[in-house]
Scaffold this motif. Structure first.
Motif, PDB file in Angstrom:
ATOM      1  N   VAL A  48       0.836  -1.209   0.000  1.00 39.50           N
ATOM      2  CA  VAL A  48       0.000   0.000   0.000  1.00 39.50           C
ATOM      3  C   VAL A  48       0.870   1.257   0.000  1.00 39.50           C
ATOM      4  O   VAL A  48       0.621   2.199  -0.752  1.00 39.50           O
ATOM      5  CB  VAL A  48      -0.977  -0.012   1.199  1.00 39.50           C
ATOM      6  CG1 VAL A  48      -1.729   1.305   1.303  1.00 39.50           C
ATOM      7  CG2 VAL A  48      -1.954  -1.148   1.078  1.00 39.50           C
ATOM      8  N   ASN A  49       1.922   1.247   0.810  1.00 42.41           N
ATOM      9  CA  ASN A  49       2.797   2.428   0.847  1.00 42.41           C
ATOM     10  C   ASN A  49       3.489   2.659  -0.486  1.00 42.41           C
ATOM     11  O   ASN A  49       3.672   3.794  -0.910  1.00 42.41           O
ATOM     12  CB  ASN A  49       3.825   2.290   1.969  1.00 42.41           C
ATOM     13  CG  ASN A  49       3.219   2.629   3.308  1.00 42.41           C
ATOM     14  OD1 ASN A  49       2.391   3.520   3.419  1.00 42.41           O
ATOM     15  ND2 ASN A  49       3.592   1.894   4.320  1.00 42.41           N
ATOM     16  N   LYS A  50       3.873   1.581  -1.155  1.00 41.48           N
ATOM     17  CA  LYS A  50       4.515   1.700  -2.476  1.00 41.48           C
ATOM     18  C   LYS A  50       3.546   2.308  -3.488  1.00 41.48           C
ATOM     19  O   LYS A  50       3.927   3.150  -4.313  1.00 41.48           O
ATOM     20  CB  LYS A  50       4.958   0.301  -2.940  1.00 41.48           C
ATOM     21  CG  LYS A  50       5.928   0.317  -4.096  1.00 41.48           C
ATOM     22  CD  LYS A  50       6.296  -1.093  -4.467  1.00 41.48           C
ATOM     23  CE  LYS A  50       6.971  -1.142  -5.806  1.00 41.48           C
ATOM     24  NZ  LYS A  50       7.134  -2.513  -6.284  1.00 41.48           N
ATOM     25  N   GLU A  51       2.285   1.901  -3.403  1.00 44.11           N
ATOM     26  CA  GLU A  51       1.282   2.431  -4.338  1.00 44.11           C
ATOM     27  C   GLU A  51       0.966   3.898  -4.038  1.00 44.11           C
ATOM     28  O   GLU A  51       0.794   4.694  -4.951  1.00 44.11           O
ATOM     29  CB  GLU A  51      -0.006   1.607  -4.261  1.00 44.11           C
ATOM     30  CG  GLU A  51       0.143   0.162  -4.651  1.00 44.11           C
ATOM     31  CD  GLU A  51       0.861  -0.030  -5.953  1.00 44.11           C
ATOM     32  OE1 GLU A  51       0.411   0.524  -6.957  1.00 44.11           O
ATOM     33  OE2 GLU A  51       1.905  -0.717  -5.977  1.00 44.11           O
ATOM     34  N   LEU A  52       0.913   4.227  -2.749  1.00 40.90           N
ATOM     35  CA  LEU A  52       0.577   5.609  -2.375  1.00 40.90           C
ATOM     36  C   LEU A  52       1.699   6.576  -2.736  1.00 40.90           C
ATOM     37  O   LEU A  52       1.450   7.756  -2.965  1.00 40.90           O
ATOM     38  CB  LEU A  52       0.266   5.701  -0.878  1.00 40.90           C
ATOM     39  CG  LEU A  52      -0.970   4.925  -0.414  1.00 40.90           C
ATOM     40  CD1 LEU A  52      -1.148   5.041   1.080  1.00 40.90           C
ATOM     41  CD2 LEU A  52      -2.227   5.389  -1.120  1.00 40.90           C
ATOM     42  N   ASP A  53       2.930   6.068  -2.823  1.00 41.39           N
ATOM     43  CA  ASP A  53       4.061   6.907  -3.244  1.00 41.39           C
ATOM     44  C   ASP A  53       3.933   7.355  -4.698  1.00 41.39           C
ATOM     45  O   ASP A  53       4.565   8.319  -5.108  1.00 41.39           O
ATOM     46  CB  ASP A  53       5.384   6.150  -3.067  1.00 41.39           C
ATOM     47  CG  ASP A  53       5.762   6.031  -1.607  1.00 41.39           C
ATOM     48  OD1 ASP A  53       5.237   6.807  -0.800  1.00 41.39           O
ATOM     49  OD2 ASP A  53       6.581   5.150  -1.276  1.00 41.39           O
ATOM     50  N   LYS A  54       3.135   6.628  -5.490  1.00 44.11           N
ATOM     51  CA  LYS A  54       2.971   6.978  -6.910  1.00 44.11           C
ATOM     52  C   LYS A  54       2.017   8.156  -7.105  1.00 44.11           C
ATOM     53  O   LYS A  54       1.945   8.723  -8.192  1.00 44.11           O
ATOM     54  CB  LYS A  54       2.446   5.773  -7.691  1.00 44.11           C
ATOM     55  CG  LYS A  54       3.425   4.608  -7.749  1.00 44.11           C
ATOM     56  CD  LYS A  54       2.806   3.425  -8.463  1.00 44.11           C
ATOM     57  CE  LYS A  54       3.708   2.214  -8.389  1.00 44.11           C
ATOM     58  NZ  LYS A  54       3.042   1.016  -8.908  1.00 44.11           N
ATOM     59  N   LEU A  55       1.238   8.498  -6.081  1.00 43.16           N
ATOM     60  CA  LEU A  55       0.295   9.613  -6.203  1.00 43.16           C
ATOM     61  C   LEU A  55       1.038  10.937  -6.074  1.00 43.16           C
ATOM     62  O   LEU A  55       2.128  10.983  -5.502  1.00 43.16           O
ATOM     63  CB  LEU A  55      -0.764   9.527  -5.104  1.00 43.16           C
ATOM     64  CG  LEU A  55      -1.584   8.249  -5.019  1.00 43.16           C
ATOM     65  CD1 LEU A  55      -2.560   8.354  -3.867  1.00 43.16           C
ATOM     66  CD2 LEU A  55      -2.335   8.001  -6.305  1.00 43.16           C
ATOM     67  N   LYS A  56       0.419  11.995  -6.595  1.00 45.03           N
ATOM     68  CA  LYS A  56       1.002  13.324  -6.404  1.00 45.03           C
ATOM     69  C   LYS A  56       0.959  13.682  -4.913  1.00 45.03           C
ATOM     70  O   LYS A  56      -0.006  13.315  -4.230  1.00 45.03           O
ATOM     71  CB  LYS A  56       0.224  14.361  -7.225  1.00 45.03           C
ATOM     72  CG  LYS A  56       0.641  14.340  -8.674  1.00 45.03           C
ATOM     73  CD  LYS A  56       0.200  15.550  -9.422  1.00 45.03           C
ATOM     74  CE  LYS A  56       0.803  15.498 -10.816  1.00 45.03           C
ATOM     75  NZ  LYS A  56       0.220  16.458 -11.731  1.00 45.03           N
ATOM     76  N   PRO A  57       1.973  14.398  -4.418  1.00 47.52           N
ATOM     77  CA  PRO A  57       2.071  14.603  -2.969  1.00 47.52           C
ATOM     78  C   PRO A  57       0.849  15.245  -2.321  1.00 47.52           C
ATOM     79  O   PRO A  57       0.487  14.897  -1.216  1.00 47.52           O
ATOM     80  CB  PRO A  57       3.296  15.509  -2.833  1.00 47.52           C
ATOM     81  CG  PRO A  57       4.065  15.332  -4.068  1.00 47.52           C
ATOM     82  CD  PRO A  57       3.118  14.968  -5.148  1.00 47.52           C
ATOM     83  N   ASP A  58       0.206  16.174  -3.030  1.00 49.18           N
ATOM     84  CA  ASP A  58      -0.932  16.870  -2.411  1.00 49.18           C
ATOM     85  C   ASP A  58      -2.278  16.302  -2.841  1.00 49.18           C
ATOM     86  O   ASP A  58      -3.321  16.898  -2.569  1.00 49.18           O
ATOM     87  CB  ASP A  58      -0.848  18.368  -2.757  1.00 49.18           C
ATOM     88  CG  ASP A  58      -0.728  18.588  -4.253  1.00 49.18           C
ATOM     89  OD1 ASP A  58      -0.418  17.609  -4.951  1.00 49.18           O
ATOM     90  OD2 ASP A  58      -0.948  19.724  -4.721  1.00 49.18           O
ATOM     91  N   HIS A  59      -2.266  15.178  -3.525  1.00 49.59           N
ATOM     92  CA  HIS A  59      -3.531  14.621  -4.030  1.00 49.59           C
ATOM     93  C   HIS A  59      -4.071  13.551  -3.076  1.00 49.59           C
ATOM     94  O   HIS A  59      -3.328  12.704  -2.612  1.00 49.59           O
ATOM     95  CB  HIS A  59      -3.302  14.005  -5.411  1.00 49.59           C
ATOM     96  CG  HIS A  59      -4.548  13.448  -6.004  1.00 49.59           C
ATOM     97  ND1 HIS A  59      -5.591  14.246  -6.422  1.00 49.59           N
ATOM     98  CD2 HIS A  59      -4.943  12.171  -6.235  1.00 49.59           C
ATOM     99  CE1 HIS A  59      -6.558  13.480  -6.882  1.00 49.59           C
ATOM    100  NE2 HIS A  59      -6.190  12.223  -6.783  1.00 49.59           N
ATOM    101  N   MET A  60      -5.363  13.617  -2.817  1.00 49.21           N
ATOM    102  CA  MET A  60      -5.992  12.637  -1.930  1.00 49.21           C
ATOM    103  C   MET A  60      -7.211  12.020  -2.614  1.00 49.21           C
ATOM    104  O   MET A  60      -8.254  12.664  -2.723  1.00 49.21           O
ATOM    105  CB  MET A  60      -6.416  13.335  -0.635  1.00 49.21           C
ATOM    106  CG  MET A  60      -6.958  12.403   0.403  1.00 49.21           C
ATOM    107  SD  MET A  60      -5.693  11.431   1.212  1.00 49.21           S
ATOM    108  CE  MET A  60      -5.089  12.599   2.405  1.00 49.21           C
TER     109      MET A  60
END
Lengths: 224, 141
Positions: free
Chosen positions: A43-55
């Motif tokens: 999950v952390n690896k996948e969340l690192d692919k998102l833009k930093p300020d995007h939720m």
């Protein structure tokens, strides 16, 4: 009552997938075991692919580690009383823009009995919560990847080869294949069918690739 | 003899040496031609980086690097793997051994993961993100 996912032991060989529900982009597909440590890594690896300020809106099944990992990732420490009197205990609070919903399915034998939707963090209408996109994607994965097929004589012997074939499949699915729900049908496009791939929908490319383009792509130039 | 005129500039080619100062950077004047050679897929041009002295060719940094066959045959194997063919069936269709299919799958998979990684390197903005897991069979020797 058995919740889907609870009757499996915390072992065995599993494929972990993450999918962008609207754009149908297969963000990650990874072969590993099961358990909190594996879930945390994935999950952390996948969340690192998102833009930093995007939720984005997160939707998962009722598997407990997802809740803990997302909460730990998107939370901050609330500092209690540091003034006069007895000092309070600090505690974690979820960020206000975190939206996370859970879809829990209950089954009796092989039959699906009940679907329970609830919001874990944030304010989301319940009708927005469903995991149908990723569950449909699991079927596509099983069809297009012979190593994941059920009730078949085909199976794998090496984890490295499974991982490699999954990566080929991911690139093929995202870049080389028009998605039916995204593509423009003939009647809306003057008699010509226009395929749109998940990567095009997400704005990563402007055309549907072929396998040669994937294999010859100079990745080092794009990174810089 | 070729026509006289200014030498060709390779501004869309970058140096593949990770230790080079101009690694992955296009548009510079550090890449010059260094001859050609014949392969089964046609003529491949060789280059040299003036910055670090690394000699490389058109296939360096692609999945075709080091394969002793045509690129179309390699692509066919990749397409078979991505469309759910088993290793033996792919070998039968393409006309190579199962060992070759496995080796090429590893090579193609490594490259495909790098391609996905580079496309996603700027960060993506999905509306909704879903996670799930599914069981499969892995029979270890």
């Amino acid at each position: 009552m058995i919740f889907v996912g609870d009757h499996f032991k915390e072992d065995g060989d599993w494929i972990w997938t993450s999918l962008c529900g609207v754009e149908k982009y297969l963000l990650g597909i990874h072969a590993d075991g099961r358990g909190r440590a594996v879930a945390e890594r994935f999950v952390n690896k996948e969340l690192d692919k998102l833009k930093p300020d995007h939720m984005p809106l997160f939707v998962t099944d009722g598997y407990k580690p997802y809740q803990d990992i997302l909460f730990e990732r998107y939370s901050f420490f609330h500092i209690r009383n540091r003034g006069r009197g007895r000092p309070g205990k600090d505690y974690l609070v979820a960020k206000p823009d975190l939206n996370y919903g859970i879809v829990e399915k209950t089954r009796k034998g092989k039959k699906l009995e009940k679907v329970r939707r609830y919001v874990r963090f944030g304010q989301i209408p319940l009708e927005f919560l469903n995991t149908s996109a990723i569950e449909r994607s699991n079927l596509t994965n099983r069809i297009f990847c012979s190593r994941l097929r059920r009730r078949s004589t085909t199976f794998s012997r090496s984890l490295e080869t499974v991982e490699s074939s999954l990566q080929i499949y991911k690139a093929f699915y995202n870049l080389c294949r028009g998605h039916q729900s995204l593509s423009i049908p003939r009647r809306q496009n003057g008699g010509k069918y226009q395929p749109i791939s998940p990567a095009m929908k997400l704005g990563l490319t402007d055309h549907v690739w072929n396998m040669h383009e994937v294999m010859i792509f100079p990745y080092r130039q794009n990174i810089n | 003899m070729g026509e006289r005129g200014p030498k060709q500039k390779f501004t869309d080619i970058s140096c593949p040496n990770e230790k080079c100062r101009k690694y992955g950077r296009t548009g510079g004047d550090n890449i010059i031609a260094n001859g050609t050679y014949e392969t089964k897929s046609g003529v491949v041009r060789k280059y040299i980086c003036k910055e670090c002295g690394r000699v490389f060719n058109d296939r360096t940094g692609t999945a075709y690097q080091g394969i002793h066959t045509t690129s179309s045959k390699f692509d066919l194997v990749m397409a078979c793997v991505a469309n759910g063919f088993s290793v033996r069936r792919t070998a039968d269709v393409v006309g190579c051994s199962t060992k070759t299919v496995v080796e090429w799958t590893k090579k193609g998979g490594h490259h495909a993961s790098k391609v996905s990684e580079s496309l996603e390197s700027d960060g993506i903005e999905p509306v909704c993100l879903q996670f799930d897991e599914m069981l499969y069979t892995l029979k270890k020797r």
